[in-house]
Design a protein around this motif. Structure first.
Motif, PDB file in Angstrom:
ATOM      1  N   ASP A  14      -8.300  -4.240  -7.521  1.00 52.30           N
ATOM      2  CA  ASP A  14      -8.523  -4.405  -6.222  1.00 52.30           C
ATOM      3  C   ASP A  14      -7.671  -3.498  -5.456  1.00 52.30           C
ATOM      4  N   PHE A  15      -6.808  -2.960  -5.873  1.00 53.63           N
ATOM      5  CA  PHE A  15      -6.026  -2.083  -5.361  1.00 53.63           C
ATOM      6  C   PHE A  15      -6.546  -0.578  -5.319  1.00 53.63           C
ATOM      7  N   GLU A  16      -6.384   0.163  -4.108  1.00 54.43           N
ATOM      8  CA  GLU A  16      -7.054   1.475  -3.943  1.00 54.43           C
ATOM      9  C   GLU A  16      -6.207   2.470  -5.083  1.00 54.43           C
ATOM     10  N   ASP A  17      -5.051   2.554  -4.958  1.00 55.40           N
ATOM     11  CA  ASP A  17      -4.380   3.200  -5.704  1.00 55.40           C
ATOM     12  C   ASP A  17      -2.985   2.565  -6.759  1.00 55.40           C
ATOM     13  N   GLY A  18      -3.596   1.734  -7.446  1.00 58.77           N
ATOM     14  CA  GLY A  18      -2.587   0.779  -8.321  1.00 58.77           C
ATOM     15  C   GLY A  18      -1.557   1.536  -8.777  1.00 58.77           C
ATOM     16  N   GLU A  19      -1.850   2.717  -9.316  1.00 57.92           N
ATOM     17  CA  GLU A  19      -0.745   3.494 -10.156  1.00 57.92           C
ATOM     18  C   GLU A  19       0.398   3.962  -9.229  1.00 57.92           C
ATOM     19  N   SER A  20       0.216   4.423  -8.118  1.00 55.37           N
ATOM     20  CA  SER A  20       1.195   4.797  -7.435  1.00 55.37           C
ATOM     21  C   SER A  20       1.917   3.852  -6.552  1.00 55.37           C
ATOM     22  N   VAL A  21       1.127   2.624  -6.457  1.00 52.58           N
ATOM     23  CA  VAL A  21       1.804   1.198  -5.996  1.00 52.58           C
ATOM     24  C   VAL A  21       2.935   0.814  -6.910  1.00 52.58           C
ATOM     25  N   ARG A  22       2.529   0.858  -8.340  1.00 49.15           N
ATOM     26  CA  ARG A  22       3.438   0.623  -9.457  1.00 49.15           C
ATOM     27  C   ARG A  22       4.618   1.565  -9.444  1.00 49.15           C
ATOM     28  N   ARG A  23       4.325   2.599  -9.227  1.00 44.76           N
ATOM     29  CA  ARG A  23       5.620   3.616  -9.207  1.00 44.76           C
ATOM     30  C   ARG A  23       6.605   3.462  -7.798  1.00 44.76           C
ATOM     31  N   LEU A  24       5.742   3.107  -7.050  1.00 44.47           N
ATOM     32  CA  LEU A  24       6.595   3.023  -5.834  1.00 44.47           C
ATOM     33  C   LEU A  24       7.554   1.581  -5.707  1.00 44.47           C
TER      34      LEU A  24
ATOM     35  N   MET B  13       2.759  -9.340 -10.238  1.00 41.04           N
ATOM     36  CA  MET B  13       1.718 -10.291 -10.742  1.00 41.04           C
ATOM     37  C   MET B  13       0.451  -9.935  -9.963  1.00 41.04           C
ATOM     38  N   LEU B  14       0.454  -9.036  -8.914  1.00 41.99           N
ATOM     39  CA  LEU B  14      -0.968  -8.849  -8.475  1.00 41.99           C
ATOM     40  C   LEU B  14      -1.471  -7.580  -9.131  1.00 41.99           C
ATOM     41  N   LEU B  15      -0.498  -6.521  -9.294  1.00 38.03           N
ATOM     42  CA  LEU B  15      -0.971  -5.397 -10.108  1.00 38.03           C
ATOM     43  C   LEU B  15      -1.327  -5.686 -11.502  1.00 38.03           C
ATOM     44  N   GLU B  16      -0.676  -6.591 -12.061  1.00 36.11           N
ATOM     45  CA  GLU B  16      -1.083  -7.046 -13.503  1.00 36.11           C
ATOM     46  C   GLU B  16      -2.526  -7.555 -13.466  1.00 36.11           C
ATOM     47  N   ALA B  17      -2.807  -8.697 -12.494  1.00 34.10           N
ATOM     48  CA  ALA B  17      -3.959  -9.347 -12.500  1.00 34.10           C
ATOM     49  C   ALA B  17      -5.062  -8.675 -11.988  1.00 34.10           C
ATOM     50  N   ALA B  18      -4.827  -8.049 -10.860  1.00 33.75           N
ATOM     51  CA  ALA B  18      -5.914  -7.633 -10.056  1.00 33.75           C
ATOM     52  C   ALA B  18      -5.787  -6.018  -9.618  1.00 33.75           C
ATOM     53  N   THR B  19      -5.609  -5.200 -10.760  1.00 29.77           N
ATOM     54  CA  THR B  19      -5.292  -3.591 -10.720  1.00 29.77           C
ATOM     55  C   THR B  19      -6.791  -3.099  -9.985  1.00 29.77           C
TER      56      THR B  19
ATOM     57  N   ALA C  31       0.643  -1.200  -0.052  1.00 24.91           N
ATOM     58  CA  ALA C  31       0.068   0.150  -0.046  1.00 24.91           C
ATOM     59  C   ALA C  31       1.071   1.227  -0.163  1.00 24.91           C
ATOM     60  N   PRO C  32       0.275   2.251  -0.640  1.00 26.36           N
ATOM     61  CA  PRO C  32       1.199   3.476  -0.854  1.00 26.36           C
ATOM     62  C   PRO C  32       1.962   3.943   0.492  1.00 26.36           C
ATOM     63  N   PRO C  33       1.195   4.221   1.743  1.00 29.24           N
ATOM     64  CA  PRO C  33       1.883   4.765   2.909  1.00 29.24           C
ATOM     65  C   PRO C  33       3.267   3.803   3.161  1.00 29.24           C
ATOM     66  N   TRP C  34       3.061   2.514   3.233  1.00 28.74           N
ATOM     67  CA  TRP C  34       4.034   1.643   3.703  1.00 28.74           C
ATOM     68  C   TRP C  34       5.354   1.657   2.694  1.00 28.74           C
ATOM     69  N   LEU C  35       4.853   1.601   1.532  1.00 26.80           N
ATOM     70  CA  LEU C  35       5.871   1.549   0.607  1.00 26.80           C
ATOM     71  C   LEU C  35       6.537   2.963   0.465  1.00 26.80           C
ATOM     72  N   THR C  36       6.025   3.823   0.685  1.00 29.23           N
ATOM     73  CA  THR C  36       6.661   5.180   0.791  1.00 29.23           C
ATOM     74  C   THR C  36       7.743   5.071   1.848  1.00 29.23           C
ATOM     75  N   ALA C  37       7.258   4.662   3.106  1.00 31.33           N
ATOM     76  CA  ALA C  37       8.116   4.579   4.350  1.00 31.33           C
ATOM     77  C   ALA C  37       9.288   3.691   3.812  1.00 31.33           C
ATOM     78  N   ILE C  38       9.177   2.451   3.138  1.00 32.91           N
ATOM     79  CA  ILE C  38      10.342   1.665   2.989  1.00 32.91           C
ATOM     80  C   ILE C  38      11.206   2.257   1.932  1.00 32.91           C
ATOM     81  N   LEU C  39      10.528   3.047   0.991  1.00 33.89           N
ATOM     82  CA  LEU C  39      11.379   3.455   0.021  1.00 33.89           C
ATOM     83  C   LEU C  39      12.454   4.766   0.478  1.00 33.89           C
ATOM     84  N   GLU C  40      11.725   5.436   1.627  1.00 30.17           N
ATOM     85  CA  GLU C  40      12.491   6.402   2.167  1.00 30.17           C
ATOM     86  C   GLU C  40      13.615   5.756   2.997  1.00 30.17           C
ATOM     87  N   TYR C  41      13.347   4.538   3.720  1.00 27.89           N
ATOM     88  CA  TYR C  41      14.464   3.776   4.529  1.00 27.89           C
ATOM     89  C   TYR C  41      15.678   3.511   3.670  1.00 27.89           C
ATOM     90  N   GLU C  42      15.143   3.243   2.441  1.00 26.79           N
ATOM     91  CA  GLU C  42      16.180   2.823   1.354  1.00 26.79           C
ATOM     92  C   GLU C  42      16.983   3.859   0.996  1.00 26.79           C
TER      93      GLU C  42
END
Lengths: 244, 199
Positions: free
Chosen positions: A145-155, A137-143, A75-86
């Motif tokens: 079902d994501f609330e904000d698929g595009e930003s998840v993909r970008r992250l 795979m999830l983004l491809e098959a079940a876009t 999900a975007p908030p958590w991925l953003t946090a991990i990206l920041e850590y990285e």
């Protein structure tokens, strides 16, 4: 001599392994429990969330018989946090999910890639082993079902680039004791980095082969003095025999 | 040579690279190595020989009877017969101190391919023959520094053609293989992702 494939797993093979991971789905249709070789799949009753292997989830999703619930970390908030850590820690990867406590004697021990903690019950603050494959795979098959698929993909794309850049930079710090810390690295990243990293290690080993060998010899000579003294003794004896 | 197989083309090509050799003995009938078709090769003459030949001549000890034969045939009284090998090897020009200093200064700007197409393999072979701790360090540092650039180029589709083109031309065979590996594995992942979309 020339195998058609490089050593290690190819990306489709890694993805195939990833399909064994469990994901949560919300079924739309009823399905009796299935007893398969890989374990039994619980009965699907429509409004109840159930954990099934990814391959089955993708199949049901494609047939519009189920909706996939994305794992919490995807999900975007958590991925953003991990990206920041990285980005803030140029030397380490974000830590992998914590391992569960050691199981009792009578329970089955799962190897790390297939822990429920890696996917279904994963904490939202860490990337599981198959994060990249699962995410793609999830983004491809079940876009939908994501609330904000595009930003998840970008992250995910951002995470992938940051981590691969780090992995490549590791080879520069590859030093004499040898070893690259790769804690928290994912399956697909291993597949991608393998041939380059092993190439660098092999090249270095070839350059240093003789040097290391000599150093080792010197080490054993210094360490074990007794065989040499025996040899010296023999030589001395022979000399005295010759001179007398 | 461990991992190098008998049919390894790169190992064969490495063996064919020339190294400067100095003859320690006058050898009758070997003048053709110097381009002198009929004459003898003189003691102290410098000839560029392929690595495999130079190595063999330098490491193989001359049988005393052969030395005697040479002496009989050529009668060079000045010839010192206490040396046990036919030739002494020298460092090839690709591994001259000048080159090592340039690599120490900036490994990225040196055109290794122009020096020797199999630069690292040649280096490894030379390091087999000579004990040179300094050269080991220079070569491994060079390899590491250049590997990082290669990885960057392999993942940047425009790098290899644009500003990185000069660097890419200067890669030796080991580095080219490294580039190809890094590029192929990145491409395999990209292909997998695009295949996913087609399904």
């Amino acid at each position: 001599m020339a195998l058609p494939l490089p050593p290690g797993l190819t990306p489709p093979e890694v993805a195939f392994l990833c399909e064994m991971e469990l994901v949560s789905i919300i079924p739309r249709q009823r399905l009796d429990s299935l007893d398969l070789l890989g374990g039994s799949i619980p009965a699907l009753v429509p409004p109840h969330k159930t954990s099934v292997p990814l391959w089955l989830a993708l199949l049901l999703k494609r047939q519009r018989r189920a909706n996939i619930v994305p794992p919490p970390w995807l999900a975007p908030p958590w991925l953003t946090a991990i990206l920041e850590y990285e980005t803030e820690h140029p030397d380490t990867f974000s830590p992998p999910p914590r391992l569960p406590p050691a199981p009792g004697d009578h329970s089955i021990v799962f190897s790390p890639p297939f822990l429920p903690q890696s996917t279904v019950e994963a904490g939202p603050d860490a990337l599981p082993y198959h994060w990249l494959e699962l995410g793609e795979m999830l983004l491809e098959a079940a876009t939908d079902d994501f609330e904000d698929g595009e930003s998840v993909r970008r992250l995910l794309q951002g995470l992938r680039e940051v981590r691969m850049a780090k992995l490549r930079k590791r080879t520069e710090t590859l030093d004499e004791p040898g070893g690259i810390r790769m804690n928290g690295i994912g399956g697909m990243e291993v597949a991608e980095g393998r041939s380059f990293i092993t190439g660098v290690v092999d090249g270095l080993r070839r350059i240093r082969a003789t040097y290391e060998e000599k150093r080792r010899e010197r080490g054993t000579e210094d360490g074990a003095g007794s065989p040499r003294t025996v040899d010296d003794y023999d030589d001395d004896e022979m000399e005295t025999q010759l001179t007398s | 040579m461990g991992s190098q197989s008998y049919y390894d083309v790169d190992a064969i090509l490495t063996d064919a690279q020339k190294v400067p050799c100095t003859f320690e003995l006058t050898v009758p009938g070997l003048g053709y190595l110097e381009g002198n078709m009929t004459g003898d090769i003189q003691q102290g003459s410098k000839v560029e020989l392929p690595l495999w030949l130079g190595e063999m001549l330098a490491l193989r000890h001359v049988q005393p009877s052969y030395v005697f034969l040479f002496k009989r045939l050529t009668l060079p009284h000045s010839q010192s017969l206490n040396t046990s090998s036919l030739v002494t090897l020298d460092h090839p020009s690709a591994l001259a101190p000048r080159v090592l200093n340039a690599l120490k200064a900036d490994p990225r700007t040196v055109d290794l391919r122009a020096l020797a197409p199999h630069f690292y393999s040649l280096g490894a072979r030379i390091l087999d023959l000579f004990e040179e701790d300094d050269m080991v360090h220079v070569l491994s540092e060079t390899f590491k520094a250049r590997a990082a650039v290669i990885a960057g180029q392999a993942h940047n589709p425009r790098g290899a053609l644009g500003e990185g083109a000069d660097f890419m031309r200067g890669l030796d065979e080991t580095e080219r293989k490294l580039f190809r590996d890094a590029h192929d594995s990145a491409k395999a992942v990209r292909t997998w992702i695009t295949d996913l979309k087609k399904k």
